[in-house]
Design a protein around this motif. Structure first.
Motif, PDB file in Angstrom:
ATOM      1  N   SER A   5       0.834  -1.226   0.115  1.00  0.00           N
ATOM      2  CA  SER A   5      -0.021  -0.048  -0.117  1.00  0.00           C
ATOM      3  C   SER A   5       0.793   1.197   0.108  1.00  0.00           C
ATOM      4  O   SER A   5       0.583   2.377   0.682  1.00  0.00           O
ATOM      5  CB  SER A   5      -0.747   0.000   1.391  1.00  0.00           C
ATOM      6  N   ASN A   6       1.811   1.192  -0.750  1.00  0.00           N
ATOM      7  CA  ASN A   6       2.826   2.712  -1.018  1.00  0.00           C
ATOM      8  C   ASN A   6       3.649   2.780   0.047  1.00  0.00           C
ATOM      9  O   ASN A   6       4.089   3.753   0.302  1.00  0.00           O
ATOM     10  CB  ASN A   6       1.910   3.622  -1.351  1.00  0.00           C
ATOM     11  N   TRP A  43      16.492   4.395  -8.948  1.00  0.00           N
ATOM     12  CA  TRP A  43      15.693   4.536  -7.559  1.00  0.00           C
ATOM     13  C   TRP A  43      14.434   5.086  -7.921  1.00  0.00           C
ATOM     14  O   TRP A  43      13.334   4.626  -7.485  1.00  0.00           O
ATOM     15  CB  TRP A  43      16.652   5.435  -6.926  1.00  0.00           C
ATOM     16  N   THR A  44      14.132   6.155  -8.829  1.00  0.00           N
ATOM     17  CA  THR A  44      13.117   6.628  -9.148  1.00  0.00           C
ATOM     18  C   THR A  44      12.115   5.412  -9.641  1.00  0.00           C
ATOM     19  O   THR A  44      10.774   5.725  -9.441  1.00  0.00           O
ATOM     20  CB  THR A  44      13.363   7.822 -10.304  1.00  0.00           C
ATOM     21  N   GLN A  45      12.740   4.692 -10.556  1.00  0.00           N
ATOM     22  CA  GLN A  45      11.683   3.467 -11.219  1.00  0.00           C
ATOM     23  C   GLN A  45      11.282   2.652  -9.935  1.00  0.00           C
ATOM     24  O   GLN A  45      10.057   2.286  -9.887  1.00  0.00           O
ATOM     25  CB  GLN A  45      12.585   2.822 -12.185  1.00  0.00           C
ATOM     26  N   ILE A  46      12.427   2.011  -9.183  1.00  0.00           N
ATOM     27  CA  ILE A  46      11.805   0.810  -8.170  1.00  0.00           C
ATOM     28  C   ILE A  46      11.147   1.467  -6.963  1.00  0.00           C
ATOM     29  O   ILE A  46      10.357   0.956  -6.348  1.00  0.00           O
ATOM     30  CB  ILE A  46      12.777   0.156  -7.633  1.00  0.00           C
ATOM     31  N   SER A  47      11.101   2.835  -6.681  1.00  0.00           N
ATOM     32  CA  SER A  47      10.337   3.451  -5.444  1.00  0.00           C
ATOM     33  C   SER A  47       9.049   3.918  -5.944  1.00  0.00           C
ATOM     34  O   SER A  47       8.448   4.472  -5.123  1.00  0.00           O
ATOM     35  CB  SER A  47      11.132   4.720  -4.794  1.00  0.00           C
ATOM     36  N   ASN A  48       8.699   3.732  -7.212  1.00  0.00           N
ATOM     37  CA  ASN A  48       7.277   3.992  -7.726  1.00  0.00           C
ATOM     38  C   ASN A  48       6.255   3.396  -7.032  1.00  0.00           C
ATOM     39  O   ASN A  48       6.451   1.956  -6.887  1.00  0.00           O
ATOM     40  CB  ASN A  48       7.246   3.797  -9.246  1.00  0.00           C
ATOM     41  N   TRP A  59      10.959  -6.271  -7.092  1.00  0.00           N
ATOM     42  CA  TRP A  59      12.230  -5.875  -8.078  1.00  0.00           C
ATOM     43  C   TRP A  59      13.358  -6.714  -7.598  1.00  0.00           C
ATOM     44  O   TRP A  59      13.409  -7.108  -6.526  1.00  0.00           O
ATOM     45  CB  TRP A  59      12.500  -4.544  -8.281  1.00  0.00           C
ATOM     46  N   VAL A  60      14.095  -7.073  -8.741  1.00  0.00           N
ATOM     47  CA  VAL A  60      15.129  -7.782  -8.394  1.00  0.00           C
ATOM     48  C   VAL A  60      16.516  -7.141  -9.040  1.00  0.00           C
ATOM     49  O   VAL A  60      16.604  -6.602 -10.123  1.00  0.00           O
ATOM     50  CB  VAL A  60      15.326  -9.259  -9.028  1.00  0.00           C
ATOM     51  N   ILE A  61      17.608  -7.207  -8.193  1.00  0.00           N
ATOM     52  CA  ILE A  61      18.753  -6.422  -8.778  1.00  0.00           C
ATOM     53  C   ILE A  61      19.877  -7.745  -9.709  1.00  0.00           C
ATOM     54  O   ILE A  61      19.952  -8.650  -8.729  1.00  0.00           O
ATOM     55  CB  ILE A  61      19.649  -5.699  -7.767  1.00  0.00           C
ATOM     56  N   THR A  62      19.877  -7.685 -10.621  1.00  0.00           N
ATOM     57  CA  THR A  62      20.641  -8.509 -11.694  1.00  0.00           C
ATOM     58  C   THR A  62      22.004  -7.568 -12.352  1.00  0.00           C
ATOM     59  O   THR A  62      21.670  -6.671 -12.618  1.00  0.00           O
ATOM     60  CB  THR A  62      19.805  -9.401 -12.469  1.00  0.00           C
ATOM     61  N   GLY A  63      22.815  -8.489 -12.862  1.00  0.00           N
ATOM     62  CA  GLY A  63      23.701  -8.027 -13.713  1.00  0.00           C
ATOM     63  C   GLY A  63      25.148  -9.117 -13.921  1.00  0.00           C
ATOM     64  O   GLY A  63      25.101  -9.818 -12.985  1.00  0.00           O
ATOM     65  N   THR A  64      26.060  -8.524 -14.519  1.00  0.00           N
ATOM     66  CA  THR A  64      27.037  -9.311 -14.881  1.00  0.00           C
ATOM     67  C   THR A  64      27.891  -8.849 -13.620  1.00  0.00           C
ATOM     68  O   THR A  64      27.911  -8.060 -12.853  1.00  0.00           O
ATOM     69  CB  THR A  64      27.699  -9.167 -16.210  1.00  0.00           C
ATOM     70  N   PRO A  65      29.045  -9.861 -13.412  1.00  0.00           N
ATOM     71  CA  PRO A  65      29.996  -9.708 -12.268  1.00  0.00           C
ATOM     72  C   PRO A  65      30.807  -8.304 -12.531  1.00  0.00           C
ATOM     73  O   PRO A  65      30.960  -8.203 -13.819  1.00  0.00           O
ATOM     74  CB  PRO A  65      31.031 -10.820 -12.382  1.00  0.00           C
TER      75      PRO A  65
END
Length: 123
Positions: free
Chosen positions: A9-10, A76-81, A87-93
């Motif tokens: 709920s935000n 941050w702006t995108q995930i705090s919407n 959400w999940v943080i992914t990426g290459t080493p």
């Protein structure tokens, strides 16, 4: 390092943060970091520098200074919407996922200064 942010709920409901067991578990050093994090600011060089003897997440290997990449604020702006529930943080080493996670701790602390940090398991 694992950072799990759950929203309902935000509102920020749960911040569940665990350090890899090879680094140790949250300690007095982490709690000192968490308390001091409320008062630090991003400087003109786009860095957050912690007071001497304080390390990011209480882990000496992370050091006391964090460079804020331009993409960190965008993400941050995108995930705090409020419409974003998970959400999940992914990426290459080597892409700096851990340092982005530290930035998230900073933003959470700044945006929710009265939230307390607690450890344990969710049931």
């Amino acid at each position: 390092m694992e950072l799990d942010l759950q929203k309902k709920s935000n509102s920020l409901v749960v911040l569940n943060y665990e350090l890899n067991s090879s680094l140790g578990s949250p300690s007095d050093d982490f709690m000192q970091f968490w308390q001091l994090l409320r008062d630090v600011k991003i400087d003109e060089q786009n860095c957050i520098t912690l007071p001497n003897g304080t390390y990011w997440a209480g882990v000496k290997d992370f050091g006391g200074k964090l460079y804020i990449r331009d993409t960190y604020n965008t993400l941050w702006t995108q995930i705090s919407n409020p419409s974003v529930k998970n959400w999940v943080i992914t990426g290459t080493p080597g892409i700096k996922k851990t340092y982005f996670s530290l930035f998230l701790l900073y933003k959470i602390r700044k945006d929710h200064p009265n939230n307390r940090f607690s450890t344990g398991t969710l049931s």
